[in-house]
Design a protein around this motif. Structure first.
Motif, PDB file in Angstrom:
ATOM      1  N   ARG A  70       8.175   5.778  -1.524  1.00 27.92           N
ATOM      2  CA  ARG A  70       7.131   6.735  -0.846  1.00 27.92           C
ATOM      3  C   ARG A  70       5.959   5.713  -0.494  1.00 27.92           C
ATOM      4  NH1 ARG A  70       3.920  10.355  -5.128  1.00 27.92           N
ATOM      5  NH2 ARG A  70       3.509   8.323  -5.928  1.00 27.92           N
ATOM      6  N   CYS A  71       5.767   4.763  -1.166  1.00 28.05           N
ATOM      7  CA  CYS A  71       4.642   3.814  -0.811  1.00 28.05           C
ATOM      8  C   CYS A  71       5.216   3.088   0.423  1.00 28.05           C
ATOM      9  CB  CYS A  71       4.380   2.809  -1.967  1.00 28.05           C
ATOM     10  SG  CYS A  71       3.029   1.478  -1.633  1.00 28.05           S
ATOM     11  N   THR A  72       6.425   2.668   0.404  1.00 24.22           N
ATOM     12  CA  THR A  72       6.637   1.966   1.709  1.00 24.22           C
ATOM     13  C   THR A  72       6.695   2.906   3.059  1.00 24.22           C
ATOM     14  OG1 THR A  72       8.442   0.751   0.269  1.00 24.22           O
ATOM     15  CG2 THR A  72       8.725   0.734   2.692  1.00 24.22           C
ATOM     16  N   SER A  73       7.172   4.306   2.788  1.00 25.65           N
ATOM     17  CA  SER A  73       6.952   5.281   3.788  1.00 25.65           C
ATOM     18  C   SER A  73       5.506   5.483   4.170  1.00 25.65           C
ATOM     19  CB  SER A  73       7.574   6.362   3.299  1.00 25.65           C
ATOM     20  OG  SER A  73       9.112   6.373   3.099  1.00 25.65           O
ATOM     21  N   ILE A  74       4.849   5.472   3.334  1.00 26.13           N
ATOM     22  CA  ILE A  74       3.206   5.615   3.577  1.00 26.13           C
ATOM     23  C   ILE A  74       2.779   4.442   4.304  1.00 26.13           C
ATOM     24  CG2 ILE A  74       0.867   6.033   2.582  1.00 26.13           C
ATOM     25  CD1 ILE A  74       2.383   7.537   0.132  1.00 26.13           C
ATOM     26  N   CYS A  75       3.097   3.173   3.715  1.00 24.51           N
ATOM     27  CA  CYS A  75       2.871   2.067   4.412  1.00 24.51           C
ATOM     28  C   CYS A  75       3.234   1.993   5.925  1.00 24.51           C
ATOM     29  CB  CYS A  75       3.105   0.725   3.850  1.00 24.51           C
ATOM     30  SG  CYS A  75       2.396   0.582   2.096  1.00 24.51           S
ATOM     31  N   ASP A  76       4.500   2.220   6.091  1.00 26.71           N
ATOM     32  CA  ASP A  76       5.088   2.324   7.308  1.00 26.71           C
ATOM     33  C   ASP A  76       4.443   3.306   8.320  1.00 26.71           C
ATOM     34  OD1 ASP A  76       6.833   0.274   6.688  1.00 26.71           O
ATOM     35  OD2 ASP A  76       8.495   1.795   6.316  1.00 26.71           O
ATOM     36  N   MET A  77       4.108   4.842   7.819  1.00 24.95           N
ATOM     37  CA  MET A  77       3.449   5.692   8.492  1.00 24.95           C
ATOM     38  C   MET A  77       1.888   5.146   8.717  1.00 24.95           C
ATOM     39  SD  MET A  77       2.557   9.434   7.240  1.00 24.95           S
ATOM     40  CE  MET A  77       1.250   8.811   6.076  1.00 24.95           C
ATOM     41  N   ASN A  78       1.358   4.346   7.949  1.00 25.91           N
ATOM     42  CA  ASN A  78       0.053   3.891   8.081  1.00 25.91           C
ATOM     43  C   ASN A  78       0.039   2.970   9.255  1.00 25.91           C
ATOM     44  OD1 ASN A  78      -1.181   5.654   6.275  1.00 25.91           O
ATOM     45  ND2 ASN A  78      -0.930   4.261   4.756  1.00 25.91           N
ATOM     46  N   ALA A  79       0.879   1.787   9.098  1.00 25.41           N
ATOM     47  CA  ALA A  79       1.140   0.893  10.330  1.00 25.41           C
ATOM     48  C   ALA A  79       1.722   1.584  11.609  1.00 25.41           C
ATOM     49  CB  ALA A  79       2.285   0.135   9.808  1.00 25.41           C
ATOM     50  N   ASN A  80       2.436   2.814  11.675  1.00 30.34           N
ATOM     51  CA  ASN A  80       2.677   3.363  12.607  1.00 30.34           C
ATOM     52  C   ASN A  80       1.396   4.050  13.302  1.00 30.34           C
ATOM     53  OD1 ASN A  80       5.312   2.547  12.767  1.00 30.34           O
ATOM     54  ND2 ASN A  80       6.061   4.468  11.613  1.00 30.34           N
ATOM     55  N   GLU A  81       0.726   4.753  12.463  1.00 29.28           N
ATOM     56  CA  GLU A  81      -0.569   5.223  12.833  1.00 29.28           C
ATOM     57  C   GLU A  81      -1.661   4.325  13.428  1.00 29.28           C
ATOM     58  OE1 GLU A  81      -2.205   7.778   9.903  1.00 29.28           O
ATOM     59  OE2 GLU A  81      -0.716   9.169   9.940  1.00 29.28           O
ATOM     60  N   VAL A  82      -1.724   3.033  12.818  1.00 29.91           N
ATOM     61  CA  VAL A  82      -2.646   2.106  13.174  1.00 29.91           C
ATOM     62  C   VAL A  82      -2.095   1.479  14.680  1.00 29.91           C
ATOM     63  CG1 VAL A  82      -3.356  -0.274  13.044  1.00 29.91           C
ATOM     64  CG2 VAL A  82      -3.289   1.260  10.952  1.00 29.91           C
ATOM     65  N   GLN A  83      -0.893   1.389  14.785  1.00 28.30           N
ATOM     66  CA  GLN A  83      -0.493   0.834  16.133  1.00 28.30           C
ATOM     67  C   GLN A  83      -0.431   2.015  16.963  1.00 28.30           C
ATOM     68  OE1 GLN A  83       3.670   0.093  16.140  1.00 28.30           O
ATOM     69  NE2 GLN A  83       3.842  -0.588  18.168  1.00 28.30           N
ATOM     70  N   PHE A  84      -0.258   3.227  16.783  1.00 29.98           N
ATOM     71  CA  PHE A  84      -0.294   4.536  17.482  1.00 29.98           C
ATOM     72  C   PHE A  84      -2.053   4.572  18.151  1.00 29.98           C
ATOM     73  CE2 PHE A  84      -2.088   8.933  18.067  1.00 29.98           C
ATOM     74  CZ  PHE A  84      -1.161   9.146  19.100  1.00 29.98           C
ATOM     75  N   TYR A  85      -2.903   4.401  17.038  1.00 28.96           N
ATOM     76  CA  TYR A  85      -4.453   4.621  17.504  1.00 28.96           C
ATOM     77  C   TYR A  85      -4.783   3.454  18.122  1.00 28.96           C
ATOM     78  CZ  TYR A  85      -4.835   8.297  13.983  1.00 28.96           C
ATOM     79  OH  TYR A  85      -4.615   9.729  13.642  1.00 28.96           O
ATOM     80  N   GLU A  86      -4.093   1.943  17.988  1.00 24.95           N
ATOM     81  CA  GLU A  86      -4.609   0.887  18.905  1.00 24.95           C
ATOM     82  C   GLU A  86      -3.855   1.176  20.462  1.00 24.95           C
ATOM     83  OE1 GLU A  86      -2.621  -2.396  17.011  1.00 24.95           O
ATOM     84  OE2 GLU A  86      -4.333  -2.637  15.435  1.00 24.95           O
ATOM     85  N   GLN A  87      -2.964   1.765  20.489  1.00 24.53           N
ATOM     86  CA  GLN A  87      -2.275   2.204  21.812  1.00 24.53           C
ATOM     87  C   GLN A  87      -3.378   3.246  22.344  1.00 24.53           C
ATOM     88  OE1 GLN A  87       1.515   3.351  21.302  1.00 24.53           O
ATOM     89  NE2 GLN A  87       2.410   1.261  20.844  1.00 24.53           N
ATOM     90  N   GLU A  88      -3.862   4.134  21.742  1.00 25.12           N
ATOM     91  CA  GLU A  88      -4.655   5.293  22.126  1.00 25.12           C
ATOM     92  C   GLU A  88      -5.825   4.558  22.472  1.00 25.12           C
ATOM     93  OE1 GLU A  88      -4.034   8.296  22.579  1.00 25.12           O
ATOM     94  OE2 GLU A  88      -1.881   7.991  22.343  1.00 25.12           O
TER      95      GLU A  88
END
Length: 216
Positions: A70-88
């Motif tokens: 769960r922690c890994t999934s949350i970390c990956d999700m957060n990383a994806n969100e950070v990447q998404f927000y950086e792209q946005e």
């Protein structure tokens, strides 16, 4: 404290807050392992069997694995969100730059439109002025007519000047003749006055002679 430890603490606080659930599970797992060891050495005290202790250990490990996943999934999700927000954010910044360029282009187009409108207004005003004026053919005809009238006026002016000169010359002659007539009349009046005086004197002498002569 290394950066890895700080990252772990940050992730733990982010996921669990101040509950300390991982520490509790690690402590419980350690106790279960020690208890299983004691049970294996002593043969069990009758309260818990080694299989139950092993089951608790497996359950705790499964929970820990689930938490890690769960922690890994949350970390990956957060990383994806950070990447998404950086792209946005990059897209938004790019859109802002494009909007700035569009605004500058619109400003330039507005200034050009103002200049064109000013020129159009000046052209319309000039066109209205031109439309109020007569056509070129009419203007040429009017100009020729005015020239003809001016020539006729010049001729009339010359004739009037000649007539004025004749009148001035005749007036001078008339003035001269009038002066001669006045002079002649004065001379005649003087002669008549002298003749009258002589006649009056002769009459007076005759009267005196008649008075001196005695009557018979």
């Amino acid at each position: 404290m290394s950066s890895m430890e700080e990252d772990m603490i940050y992730r733990r606080l982010l996921l669990e807050g101040d509950t300390g659930g991982d520490d509790k599970r690690m402590t419980q797992l350690l106790r279960s392992i020690l208890k299983l060891s004691d049970l294996s050495d002593n043969g069990g005290d009758g309260s818990d069997s080694p299989s139950e202790a092993a089951y608790k250990i497996i359950t705790t490990l499964n929970q820990a694995e689930t938490a890690v996943r769960r922690c890994t999934s949350i970390c990956d999700m957060n990383a994806n969100e950070v990447q998404f927000y950086e792209q946005e954010l990059s897209k938004i910044e790019k859109s802002i730059e494009e909007s700035k360029a569009s605004v500058e282009s619109f400003k330039e187009a507005l200034e050009n439109a103002k200049v064109v409108r000013k020129h159009k207004q000046a052209f319309d005003s000039l066109a209205q002025t031109i439309l109020k004026e007569p056509a070129r053919d009419l203007s040429v005809k009017r100009l020729e007519a005015i020239k003809g009238e001016m020539e006729q006026l010049h001729k009339t002016e010359g004739l009037l000047i000649d007539e004025q000169r004749d009148i001035d010359r005749h007036f001078k002659l008339f003035t001269f003749a009038l002066a001669q007539l006045k002079s002649h009349l004065k001379v005649k009046e003087g002669k008549e006055a002298e003749t009258g005086s002589a006649d009056a004197k002769q009459s007076n002498d005759d009267d005196e002679i008649m008075e001196v002569t005695p009557s018979k």
